[in-house]
Scaffold this active site. Sequence first.
Site, short mmCIF file in Angstrom:
data_model
loop_
_atom_site.label_atom_id
_atom_site.label_comp_id
_atom_site.label_asym_id
_atom_site.label_seq_id
_atom_site.Cartn_x
_atom_site.Cartn_y
_atom_site.Cartn_z
N TYR A 19 0.77 -1.13 0.15
CA TYR A 19 0.07 0.10 0.06
C TYR A 19 0.98 1.17 -0.08
O TYR A 19 0.67 2.32 -0.73
CB TYR A 19 -0.86 0.06 1.05
CG TYR A 19 -1.77 1.22 1.29
CD1 TYR A 19 -3.03 1.53 0.75
CD2 TYR A 19 -1.33 2.10 2.34
CE1 TYR A 19 -3.62 2.64 0.79
CE2 TYR A 19 -2.31 3.28 2.51
CZ TYR A 19 -3.31 3.50 1.81
OH TYR A 19 -4.19 4.78 1.77
N GLU A 20 1.94 1.29 0.75
CA GLU A 20 2.82 2.48 0.93
C GLU A 20 3.89 2.34 -0.17
O GLU A 20 5.14 3.13 -0.30
CB GLU A 20 3.67 2.40 2.06
CG GLU A 20 2.54 2.75 3.32
CD GLU A 20 3.08 2.85 4.38
OE1 GLU A 20 4.40 2.55 4.82
OE2 GLU A 20 2.41 3.31 5.68
N GLY B 47 -14.41 -0.34 11.66
CA GLY B 47 -14.44 -0.09 13.12
C GLY B 47 -13.13 -0.68 13.72
O GLY B 47 -12.75 -0.63 14.77
N ASN C 13 -1.13 9.98 2.72
CA ASN C 13 -2.08 8.95 3.35
C ASN C 13 -3.19 9.42 3.83
O ASN C 13 -3.37 9.61 5.14
CB ASN C 13 -1.44 7.92 4.28
CG ASN C 13 -2.25 6.61 4.45
OD1 ASN C 13 -3.49 6.59 4.18
ND2 ASN C 13 -1.52 5.60 4.89
N TYR D 139 -6.80 10.00 12.24
CA TYR D 139 -5.99 10.62 13.22
C TYR D 139 -6.19 12.00 13.61
O TYR D 139 -6.51 12.30 14.70
CB TYR D 139 -4.16 10.44 12.93
CG TYR D 139 -3.77 9.18 12.75
CD1 TYR D 139 -4.28 8.17 13.76
CD2 TYR D 139 -2.84 8.92 11.61
CE1 TYR D 139 -3.54 6.89 13.62
CE2 TYR D 139 -2.37 7.59 11.73
CZ TYR D 139 -2.64 6.67 12.59
OH TYR D 139 -2.22 5.36 12.37
N GLU E 87 7.11 19.40 11.00
CA GLU E 87 8.36 20.11 11.09
C GLU E 87 9.48 19.20 11.11
O GLU E 87 10.60 19.48 10.77
CB GLU E 87 8.20 20.83 12.51
CG GLU E 87 9.50 21.86 12.70
CD GLU E 87 9.42 22.66 13.92
OE1 GLU E 87 10.49 23.34 14.28
OE2 GLU E 87 8.31 22.74 14.39
#
Length: 161
Positions: free
Chosen positions: A25-26, A96, A125, A132, A142
């Site tokens: 996926y990444e 969930g 993403n 989140y 940063e």
Amino acid sequence: MYEIRKGEKKDLPRVLELVKELALYEKAPEQVTNTVEMMEEDGFGANPVYGFFVAVKKSTGEIIGISIYYYRYSTWKGRRLYLEDIVVTESERGNGAGKLLFDRTMLKCLEDNCSGMMWQVLDWNEPAINFYKKYGADLDGEWINCNLQSDEIQALLGKVN
């Protein structure tokens, strides 16, 4: 629909499958060099360095998600829980399981008297970032991630296996 439980040694083959699914996926499947044997030693050997929870689909008994964590130490904040990966297999996303895994990991942070929990998310993403944000997480852009691989370190130090 799902049961969240502490991960066991017998779960490691499925855990590694989910790690590889995340790497795909990444867009970095070739980066996974870990093995079940390494995970067994590192998680269940004489000096375990990580722990994990699994999400099990009650209707099938299949592990459909994982949360892998370890501890780090901040000179500013003290003991911290680091969430290395949280993965829910693609067909189960949005039902969930991710929330249950994340909530259980946060609870682990409190159970172990950590001063907080940390993790990373790729800047592209969006589904994870939005997940989140629902928690009010501080998404700090940063800091720059740095790393060296062991072969690079050996070359820099002039050592050869």
